[in-house]
Design an enzyme around this catalytic site. Structure first.
Site, PDB file in Angstrom:
ATOM      1  N   GLY A 143       0.691  -1.066   0.090  1.00  0.00           N
ATOM      2  CA  GLY A 143       0.109   0.066  -0.063  1.00  0.00           C
ATOM      3  C   GLY A 143       0.869   1.365   0.051  1.00  0.00           C
ATOM      4  O   GLY A 143       0.310   2.155  -0.166  1.00  0.00           O
ATOM      5  N   PRO A 189       4.334  -4.911  -0.857  1.00  0.00           N
ATOM      6  CA  PRO A 189       4.273  -3.952  -1.648  1.00  0.00           C
ATOM      7  C   PRO A 189       4.100  -4.254  -3.229  1.00  0.00           C
ATOM      8  O   PRO A 189       4.635  -5.218  -3.660  1.00  0.00           O
ATOM      9  CB  PRO A 189       5.659  -3.174  -1.556  1.00  0.00           C
ATOM     10  CG  PRO A 189       6.428  -4.211  -1.077  1.00  0.00           C
ATOM     11  CD  PRO A 189       5.693  -5.452  -0.212  1.00  0.00           C
ATOM     12  N   ARG A 195       2.473  -1.185  -5.955  1.00  0.00           N
ATOM     13  CA  ARG A 195       2.918  -0.154  -6.757  1.00  0.00           C
ATOM     14  C   ARG A 195       4.024   0.505  -6.444  1.00  0.00           C
ATOM     15  O   ARG A 195       4.860   1.121  -7.361  1.00  0.00           O
ATOM     16  CB  ARG A 195       1.707   0.886  -6.011  1.00  0.00           C
ATOM     17  CG  ARG A 195       1.713   2.309  -6.681  1.00  0.00           C
ATOM     18  CD  ARG A 195       0.730   3.226  -6.105  1.00  0.00           C
ATOM     19  NE  ARG A 195      -0.266   2.705  -5.858  1.00  0.00           N
ATOM     20  CZ  ARG A 195      -1.699   2.740  -6.671  1.00  0.00           C
ATOM     21  NH1 ARG A 195      -1.479   3.333  -7.817  1.00  0.00           N
ATOM     22  NH2 ARG A 195      -2.767   1.917  -6.317  1.00  0.00           N
ATOM     23  N   ARG A 203      -6.166   3.787 -15.358  1.00  0.00           N
ATOM     24  CA  ARG A 203      -6.370   4.624 -14.289  1.00  0.00           C
ATOM     25  C   ARG A 203      -6.689   5.941 -14.378  1.00  0.00           C
ATOM     26  O   ARG A 203      -7.452   6.417 -13.641  1.00  0.00           O
ATOM     27  CB  ARG A 203      -4.652   4.737 -13.596  1.00  0.00           C
ATOM     28  CG  ARG A 203      -4.158   3.377 -13.302  1.00  0.00           C
ATOM     29  CD  ARG A 203      -2.821   3.551 -12.357  1.00  0.00           C
ATOM     30  NE  ARG A 203      -3.176   4.041 -11.048  1.00  0.00           N
ATOM     31  CZ  ARG A 203      -2.751   5.237 -10.653  1.00  0.00           C
ATOM     32  NH1 ARG A 203      -2.421   6.071 -11.426  1.00  0.00           N
ATOM     33  NH2 ARG A 203      -3.435   5.721  -9.491  1.00  0.00           N
ATOM     34  N   TYR A 226      -9.879   5.998 -12.188  1.00  0.00           N
ATOM     35  CA  TYR A 226      -9.992   6.583 -10.968  1.00  0.00           C
ATOM     36  C   TYR A 226      -9.496   7.948 -10.910  1.00  0.00           C
ATOM     37  O   TYR A 226      -9.321   8.830 -10.057  1.00  0.00           O
ATOM     38  CB  TYR A 226      -8.446   6.038 -10.035  1.00  0.00           C
ATOM     39  CG  TYR A 226      -8.412   4.632  -9.804  1.00  0.00           C
ATOM     40  CD1 TYR A 226      -9.338   3.777  -8.907  1.00  0.00           C
ATOM     41  CD2 TYR A 226      -7.190   3.763 -10.315  1.00  0.00           C
ATOM     42  CE1 TYR A 226      -9.133   2.544  -9.027  1.00  0.00           C
ATOM     43  CE2 TYR A 226      -7.042   2.682 -10.229  1.00  0.00           C
ATOM     44  CZ  TYR A 226      -8.020   1.859  -9.490  1.00  0.00           C
ATOM     45  OH  TYR A 226      -7.831   0.448  -9.326  1.00  0.00           O
ATOM     46  N   CYS A 232     -13.286   4.699 -28.328  1.00  0.00           N
ATOM     47  CA  CYS A 232     -14.798   5.603 -28.384  1.00  0.00           C
ATOM     48  C   CYS A 232     -15.575   5.408 -27.062  1.00  0.00           C
ATOM     49  O   CYS A 232     -16.600   4.894 -27.025  1.00  0.00           O
ATOM     50  CB  CYS A 232     -15.813   4.797 -29.536  1.00  0.00           C
ATOM     51  SG  CYS A 232     -14.946   4.573 -31.103  1.00  0.00           S
ATOM     52  N   TYR A 261      -0.046  -0.949 -12.347  1.00  0.00           N
ATOM     53  CA  TYR A 261      -1.598  -1.162 -12.678  1.00  0.00           C
ATOM     54  C   TYR A 261      -1.738  -0.303 -13.811  1.00  0.00           C
ATOM     55  O   TYR A 261      -2.789   0.212 -14.321  1.00  0.00           O
ATOM     56  CB  TYR A 261      -2.385  -0.448 -11.551  1.00  0.00           C
ATOM     57  CG  TYR A 261      -2.241  -1.022 -10.198  1.00  0.00           C
ATOM     58  CD1 TYR A 261      -2.708  -2.410 -10.132  1.00  0.00           C
ATOM     59  CD2 TYR A 261      -1.812  -0.475  -9.244  1.00  0.00           C
ATOM     60  CE1 TYR A 261      -2.474  -3.141  -8.713  1.00  0.00           C
ATOM     61  CE2 TYR A 261      -1.255  -1.153  -8.010  1.00  0.00           C
ATOM     62  CZ  TYR A 261      -1.545  -2.237  -7.777  1.00  0.00           C
ATOM     63  OH  TYR A 261      -1.463  -3.079  -6.473  1.00  0.00           O
TER      64      TYR A 261
HETATM   65  C1  LIG Z   1      -3.190  -4.928  -4.349  1.00  0.00           C
HETATM   66  C2  LIG Z   1      -2.632  -5.520  -3.023  1.00  0.00           C
HETATM   67  C3  LIG Z   1      -1.465  -5.312  -2.653  1.00  0.00           C
HETATM   68  C4  LIG Z   1      -0.549  -4.422  -3.204  1.00  0.00           C
HETATM   69  O1  LIG Z   1      -0.815  -3.172  -2.910  1.00  0.00           O
HETATM   70  P1  LIG Z   1      -0.109  -1.830  -3.411  1.00  0.00           P
HETATM   71  O2  LIG Z   1      -0.987  -0.688  -3.282  1.00  0.00           O
HETATM   72  O3  LIG Z   1       0.059  -1.948  -4.732  1.00  0.00           O
HETATM   73  O4  LIG Z   1       1.249  -1.971  -2.629  1.00  0.00           O
HETATM   74  C5  LIG Z   1      -0.871  -6.138  -1.611  1.00  0.00           C
HETATM   75  N1  LIG Z   1      -1.559  -7.003  -0.915  1.00  0.00           N
HETATM   76  C6  LIG Z   1      -2.937  -7.465  -1.105  1.00  0.00           C
HETATM   77  C7  LIG Z   1      -3.761  -8.437  -0.523  1.00  0.00           C
HETATM   78  C8  LIG Z   1      -3.564  -6.586  -2.228  1.00  0.00           C
HETATM   79  O5  LIG Z   1      -4.583  -6.774  -2.756  1.00  0.00           O
END
Ligand SMILES: *Cc1c(COP(=O)(O)O)cnc(C)c1O
Length: 414
Positions: A239, A274, A276, A312, A316, A342, A370
């Site tokens: 995250g 991790p 992203r 994205r 988002y 389109c 992503y």
């Molecule tokens: C998507 C996800 C991640 C990775 O999240 P990032 O924001 O890309 O770091 C880690 N664990 C789980 C269970 C996820 O679904």
């Protein structure tokens, strides 16, 4: 030379002008810097030095075999969410013994495949999944290593679509049901309780919610230990956010510091997931301007990449920096950068000040996570090529799809 830089008036990937990459591989094309990929992983490794820890790259962020292989060779574990991702990990030379399997809807076949491969742990997300996993493991004569993905109910302060740790979320098991679920797991013969897991959201810029989640997990770990259920690992998920525009994204060390403080002196192995933050800033989407359209109210630059290549912005309303590959900057105008698909939602950026001509190359930055992973064939558009640049070398790691491949699986009625 670091990553993506302007040199002598042109944007480079490491030591190669992006214009050369476009000439050789065509556009649209995802370009990754090997150096930036490795640096991103090394930042986690260094932040965790001296601690028993395993960084499990979240495969879903970018599942190209070459990228999985880069991280696996650096010692990474891998976080998967499907049997397909497990197959990729194995094909990429990943170590099944370092795989954690997350996701709310694991099928029996996926469970069996993961048990046969010998993964490190299943992150169980419901009571029903626990029962199914026990049954499947019994069927293949194995014990399934498990952790519950617990919902610590902390607010990660991010976009609601990518916030996953709140009570209202479909992910994980409720915090106050966790003890009962672990007791149930202990009573099942084909399971082996291994750890505890959470993942509270994505694009997190504040390190505090992760530390708060770790604290809540520790309270459970201690309550379980008092009942004789001893856990070997704590998985705090992924995250960590990155800088797309002007966000103050902490580096791995700063992001992890408060969490490591909470975990100081604990003997459990620490797992992270991790996604992203390992790949996001290490990739860009290279695209070419097809047409400039000067309207009464707006100017459009129609480029050859679209929402099917990078979803994205449409999905988002995400902001990606868009840089000219050979900047002119004499008479900038305001453009919406749009694709050929389109849909009115098909845009890569709105209101960008650029000095453009037809045929110019643009780089959509921070597209490594992503991006390709969420791409589709909408409008029967072949998916982009992917290239990893290593110094003066460019490696094609996924060739562009051909149009016949896109309908090769289909059959007209007789
Ligand atoms: C998507 C996800 C991640 C990775 O999240 P990032 O924001 O890309 O770091 C880690 N664990 C789980 C269970 C996820 O679904």
């Amino acid at each position: 030379m670091t990553g993506f830089v302007l040199k002598q008036g042109a944007l480079y990937a490491e030591d190669i002008p992006l214009a050369d990459v476009a000439a050789r591989f065509g556009t649209p094309c995802y370009v990754y810097s090997l150096k930036l990929l490795r640096e991103a992983f090394a930042a986690y490794r260094d932040a965790l030095a001296g601690r028993d820890a395993l960084v499990c790259y979240a495969v879903k962020a970018n599942s190209n075999l070459a990228i999985l292989n880069v991280f696996a060779r650096m010692g990474a574990g891998l976080d998967i969410v499907s049997g397909g991702e497990l197959a990729r990990v194995m094909a990429a030379g990943g170590d099944a013994g370092k795989v954690v399997f997350s996701g709310v809807g694991k099928s029996r076949d996926e469970m069996r495949a993961a048990l046969e491969a010998g993964i490190y742990c299943f992150n169980v997300e419901s009571a029903a999944e626990l029962e199914r996993l026990n049954e499947v493991a019994g069927g293949v004569g194995k014990r399934a290593p498990i952790a519950f993905r617990v919902n610590p109910n902390v607010d990660p302060k991010t976009h609601p679509y990518i916030s996953t740790g709140l009570k209202s979320s479909k992910f994980g098991v409720p915090y106050d049901q966790a003890l009962a679920l672990y007791r149930r797991a202990r009573s099942l013969p084909h399971l082996e309780i291994h750890g505890i897991d959470c993942h509270i959201g994505s694009q997190l810029l504040d390190p505090a919610p992760a530390a708060e989640a770790a604290e809540k997990l520790l309270a459970l770990v201690d309550a379980l230990a008092a009942e004789g259920i001893v856990l070997q690992h704590i998985d705090i998920g992924g995250g960590k956010g990155i800088t797309y525009r002007d966000e103050q994204a902490p580096d791995a060390a700063d992001y992890l510091a408060p969490t490591l403080e909470v975990l100081a002196g604990r003997k459990e192995k620490l797992l992270l997931e991790p996604g992203r933050s390992l790949v996001g800033n290490a990739g860009l989407l290279l695209t070419r301007v097809e047409f400039l359209k000067h309207g009464e109210e707006k100017n459009f630059a129609v480029v050859d990449a679209a929402m099917n290549d990078l979803a994205r912005p449409a999905l988002y309303d995400a902001w990606h920096e868009i840089q000219p590959v050979v900047p002119r900057n004499l008479e900038p105008e305001t453009y919406d950068i749009v694709g050929p698909v389109c849909e009115s939602g098909d845009f890569l950026g709105h209101g960008r000040r650029l000095d453009l001509q037809e045929g110019d190359l643009l780089a959509v930055m921070s597209a490594g996570a992503y991006g390709m992973a969420m791409s589709s064939n909408y409008n029967t558009r072949p998916r982009a090529a992917e290239v990893i640049v290593d110094g003066t070398q460019a490696h094609l790691v996924r060739r562009r799809e051909t149009v016949p491949e896109l309908f090769g699986l289909e059959t007209p009625l007789p």
